[in-house]
Design a protein around this motif. Structure first.
Motif, PDB file in Angstrom:
ATOM      1  N   ASP A 166       6.841  10.629   0.862  1.00  0.00           N
ATOM      2  CA  ASP A 166       5.293  10.189   0.390  1.00  0.00           C
ATOM      3  C   ASP A 166       4.444  10.685   1.273  1.00  0.00           C
ATOM      4  O   ASP A 166       3.305  10.729   0.966  1.00  0.00           O
ATOM      5  CB  ASP A 166       5.447   8.280   0.182  1.00  0.00           C
ATOM      6  CG  ASP A 166       6.241   8.026  -0.706  1.00  0.00           C
ATOM      7  OD1 ASP A 166       6.110   8.180  -1.906  1.00  0.00           O
ATOM      8  OD2 ASP A 166       7.426   7.467  -0.172  1.00  0.00           O
ATOM      9  N   TYR A 172       1.270   0.685   2.715  1.00  0.00           N
ATOM     10  CA  TYR A 172       2.554   1.779   2.786  1.00  0.00           C
ATOM     11  C   TYR A 172       3.444   1.311   3.539  1.00  0.00           C
ATOM     12  O   TYR A 172       4.613   1.464   2.979  1.00  0.00           O
ATOM     13  CB  TYR A 172       1.654   2.845   3.682  1.00  0.00           C
ATOM     14  CG  TYR A 172       2.635   4.201   3.801  1.00  0.00           C
ATOM     15  CD1 TYR A 172       2.823   4.903   2.800  1.00  0.00           C
ATOM     16  CD2 TYR A 172       3.388   4.371   4.942  1.00  0.00           C
ATOM     17  CE1 TYR A 172       3.606   6.077   2.902  1.00  0.00           C
ATOM     18  CE2 TYR A 172       4.287   5.472   4.961  1.00  0.00           C
ATOM     19  CZ  TYR A 172       4.182   6.195   3.996  1.00  0.00           C
ATOM     20  OH  TYR A 172       4.977   7.534   4.082  1.00  0.00           O
ATOM     21  N   ASN A 209       8.107   3.073   1.862  1.00  0.00           N
ATOM     22  CA  ASN A 209       7.696   4.738   1.531  1.00  0.00           C
ATOM     23  C   ASN A 209       8.395   5.506   2.462  1.00  0.00           C
ATOM     24  O   ASN A 209       8.676   5.294   3.522  1.00  0.00           O
ATOM     25  CB  ASN A 209       6.241   4.961   1.485  1.00  0.00           C
ATOM     26  CG  ASN A 209       5.650   4.131   0.480  1.00  0.00           C
ATOM     27  OD1 ASN A 209       4.872   3.248   0.679  1.00  0.00           O
ATOM     28  ND2 ASN A 209       5.724   4.515  -0.896  1.00  0.00           N
TER      29      ASN A 209
END
Length: 357
Positions: A177, A78, A83
């Motif tokens: 996200d 991530y 993101n």
């Protein structure tokens, strides 16, 4: 005309079924003591996103179905993928006698802002009876700082659950996200028509995490902070409590985003899967977590072809009789339709013509 009316619902049903097949087949999420996992199946592809609740990194992920290992592909961390994370700071301003707590809220939010990353979208909201969006998500740092300085404790009642639902409604429309609420409150809730389960169900439905910071009114009233603890536990968030002077631990701000800024995503190919579930294994130095994920199998079991048997029947010629054999009258479909048309239309028309003449 009757045939057309019958065909309309049939065509609509076929089209609707095609839309269902083309769309997402299956969506599923689970929250354990260590992991928050969201998976969605599109035809023969399973996409999964995960994060750990304590911020530790997952070292390896494996998958298996019916004892056979499945390849895990398209893995991405991530934090490495740049993101976007949407964070809404939500401050309880319901009691004018607690302006000193609001000043502490401002101080703590400033420290949190100083530890954010460029890909974060920050916003600020205050609430008492209603939710007020002081600074929209993604606003400039100048507007956010100005809105923070103007916060005042001026409300009368605290509708905690109702306003959390309003905050979730704001976040779910945000393009990000991951989506998080940081709630600053004493845990007091005066709602009568909105409940804890409403907030948790809505947050889980839209993948929103609720981190809470509790400011006790007094030692005796600190039991109200259990409300905040439960909200965080059941949405995959983190709860932390200040001391009686409203101070947070010095190291809190260094790890304030650890439970949301970790994990990643991966993909599984389900083309050759016959079973209706797979096993996912997450491993690191701290945890080993095995989660069973239900899926819709894509590989159909082979059908056994039917074999038509040819049976030979021997018949004997019956003896001749003096009685004539019955005569079967066979009417072709076209001739039958002509007869029907004549009966329904021809005869009435003839009678009408005769009457006219």
């Amino acid at each position: 005309m009757m045939t057309y009316r019958f065909a309309q619902p049939v065509v609509a049903l076929i089209f609707f079924s095609a839309c269902i097949i083309a769309g997402p087949v299956h969506a599923w999420n689970t929250l354990t003591d260590n992991l928050d996992l969201h998976c969605s199946q599109h035809a023969a592809v399973l996409d999964c996103q995960y994060r750990t609740l304590d911020g530790t990194a997952i070292k390896s992920i494996s998958a298996a179905a019916d004892g056979a290992e499945l390849p895990v592909t398209d893995t991405a961390n991530y934090s490495d993928n740049q993101n976007t994370t949407a964070i809404l700071f939500m401050v309880d301003t319901s009691d004018p006698a607690r302006q000193n707590v609001i000043e502490k809220n401002k101080e703590h939010i400033k420290s949190l802002i100083n530890n954010t990353k460029p890909q974060y979208k920050l916003g600020l909201a205050s609430f008492d009876k209603v939710l007020k969006l002081e600074s929209p998500l993604g606003a400039s740092s100048f507007l956010l700082s100005k809105s923070l300085e103007d916060l005042k404790a001026k409300g009368k009642t605290t509708e905690l659950y109702r306003n959390l639902l309003k905050a979730i409604a704001v976040l779910k429309l945000t393009d990000a996200d991951r989506k998080v609420i940081y709630l600053f409150s004493d845990g007091q809730a005066e709602d009568r028509a909105y409940f804890h389960s409403d907030v948790v169900n809505s947050a889980r439905k839209f993948g929103i995490v609720i981190n809470t910071i509790g400011y006790p009114r007094s030692i005796s009233l600190s039991v109200a902070l259990q409300t905040l603890r439960r909200i965080s536990e059941e949405t995959g968030g983190r709860f932390i409590e200040t001391d009686i002077n409203y101070n947070l631990p010095a190291d809190y701000f260094n790890s304030a985003y650890s439970n949301i800024d970790n994990g990643g995503r991966f993909t599984l190919d389900l083309k050759e899967i016959e079973t209706n579930k797979i096993q996912l294994n997450f491993n690191n130095a701290v945890i080993t977590e095995t989660i069973s994920v239900p899926i819709k199998p894509q590989l159909k079991k082979p059908t056994v072809p039917t074999v038509e048997k040819q049976v030979t029947v021997q018949t004997s010629v019956p003896p001749a009789t003096t009685e004539p054999a019955p005569i079967a009258i066979v009417t072709k479909q076209g001739e039958q339709q002509s007869i029907n048309l004549w009966l329904w239309y021809g005869l009435p028309a003839s009678f009408i013509i005769i009457i006219v003449f």
